[in-house]
Design a protein around this motif. Structure first.
Motif, PDB file in Angstrom:
ATOM      1  N   THR A 112      49.283  14.464   3.631  1.00 14.72           N
ATOM      2  CA  THR A 112      49.934  13.453   3.250  1.00 14.72           C
ATOM      3  C   THR A 112      50.937  13.037   4.093  1.00 14.72           C
ATOM      4  O   THR A 112      50.091  11.621   3.652  1.00 14.72           O
ATOM      5  CB  THR A 112      51.107  14.099   2.230  1.00 14.72           C
ATOM      6  N   ASN A 113      51.319  12.989   4.925  1.00 19.91           N
ATOM      7  CA  ASN A 113      51.966  12.446   6.304  1.00 19.91           C
ATOM      8  C   ASN A 113      50.656  11.276   6.316  1.00 19.91           C
ATOM      9  O   ASN A 113      50.716  10.876   7.377  1.00 19.91           O
ATOM     10  CB  ASN A 113      52.271  13.071   7.183  1.00 19.91           C
ATOM     11  N   ALA A 114      49.451  12.488   7.191  1.00 16.01           N
ATOM     12  CA  ALA A 114      48.175  11.898   7.924  1.00 16.01           C
ATOM     13  C   ALA A 114      47.416  10.268   6.855  1.00 16.01           C
ATOM     14  O   ALA A 114      47.064  10.220   7.653  1.00 16.01           O
ATOM     15  CB  ALA A 114      47.158  12.792   8.265  1.00 16.01           C
ATOM     16  N   ALA A 115      47.505  10.679   5.512  1.00 17.36           N
ATOM     17  CA  ALA A 115      46.614   9.516   5.211  1.00 17.36           C
ATOM     18  C   ALA A 115      47.733   9.124   4.777  1.00 17.36           C
ATOM     19  O   ALA A 115      47.037   8.015   5.144  1.00 17.36           O
ATOM     20  CB  ALA A 115      46.452  10.243   3.613  1.00 17.36           C
ATOM     21  N   ARG A 156      48.440   3.278   6.359  1.00 20.54           N
ATOM     22  CA  ARG A 156      48.838   2.146   7.026  1.00 20.54           C
ATOM     23  C   ARG A 156      48.607   1.422   8.094  1.00 20.54           C
ATOM     24  O   ARG A 156      48.347   0.402   8.896  1.00 20.54           O
ATOM     25  CB  ARG A 156      49.979   2.178   7.858  1.00 20.54           C
ATOM     26  N   ILE A 157      47.622   2.093   9.419  1.00 19.97           N
ATOM     27  CA  ILE A 157      46.526   1.695  10.349  1.00 19.97           C
ATOM     28  C   ILE A 157      45.933   0.479  10.318  1.00 19.97           C
ATOM     29  O   ILE A 157      45.656  -0.267  10.407  1.00 19.97           O
ATOM     30  CB  ILE A 157      46.419   2.404  11.365  1.00 19.97           C
ATOM     31  N   LEU A 158      45.258   0.900   9.278  1.00 22.50           N
ATOM     32  CA  LEU A 158      44.102   0.498   8.391  1.00 22.50           C
ATOM     33  C   LEU A 158      44.342  -0.351   7.642  1.00 22.50           C
ATOM     34  O   LEU A 158      43.799  -1.886   7.824  1.00 22.50           O
ATOM     35  CB  LEU A 158      43.222   0.773   7.372  1.00 22.50           C
ATOM     36  N   ALA A 159      45.765  -1.039   7.315  1.00 23.85           N
ATOM     37  CA  ALA A 159      46.403  -2.224   7.055  1.00 23.85           C
ATOM     38  C   ALA A 159      46.668  -2.995   8.091  1.00 23.85           C
ATOM     39  O   ALA A 159      46.836  -4.378   7.793  1.00 23.85           O
ATOM     40  CB  ALA A 159      47.783  -1.767   6.084  1.00 23.85           C
ATOM     41  N   GLY A 160      46.615  -2.517   9.283  1.00 23.10           N
ATOM     42  CA  GLY A 160      47.364  -3.519  10.422  1.00 23.10           C
ATOM     43  C   GLY A 160      48.217  -3.301  11.390  1.00 23.10           C
ATOM     44  O   GLY A 160      48.585  -3.622  11.783  1.00 23.10           O
TER      45      GLY A 160
END
Length: 118
Positions: free
Chosen positions: A37-40, A45-49
């Protein structure tokens, strides 16, 4: 239009652990679920910038993990042990992260007391 190349078949997994696990041991399901869950969440968040999580210190990351949701008490205590933090202070920082993320943690770690007016 360019056609994407064919993806190769995945290689068979042949690696083994360097040490044989003790008999009867297995990964804790709750720990694996929490890590997944933490990794996902972080990946989304990273993909969202949002790249703020990429620059966290070990201490900040431990607070973030503790604040990421309810989990077994042993996980919280293990994070405290690994950071060497005082339990009450660590719990306070965890609450600060829940309310304000990295900014909330910074405010909790470096409180500002304004000078008295005369």
């Amino acid at each position: 239009m360019h056609k994407l190349p064919e993806t190769p078949e995945p290689a068979a997994h042949t690696a083994s652990l360097p040490v044989t696990p003790p008999p009867g041991s297995r990964p804790a399901t709750t720990g694996l679920e929490r890590l997944t869950t933490n990794a996902a969440t972080r990946a989304a968040r990273i993909l969202a910038g949002d790249t703020t999580g990429l620059r966290l210190t070990r201490h900040q990351n431990a607070v973030r993990i503790a604040a990421s949701g309810p989990g077994p008490e042993c996980c919280f205590h293990r994070l405290i042990e690994n950071t060497g933090a005082e339990p009450t202070a660590f719990a306070r920082l965890t609450r600060a992260w829940r309310h304000g993320g990295p900014t909330g943690l910074a405010v909790a770690e470096h409180p500002h007391t304004p000078a008295r007016r005369r």
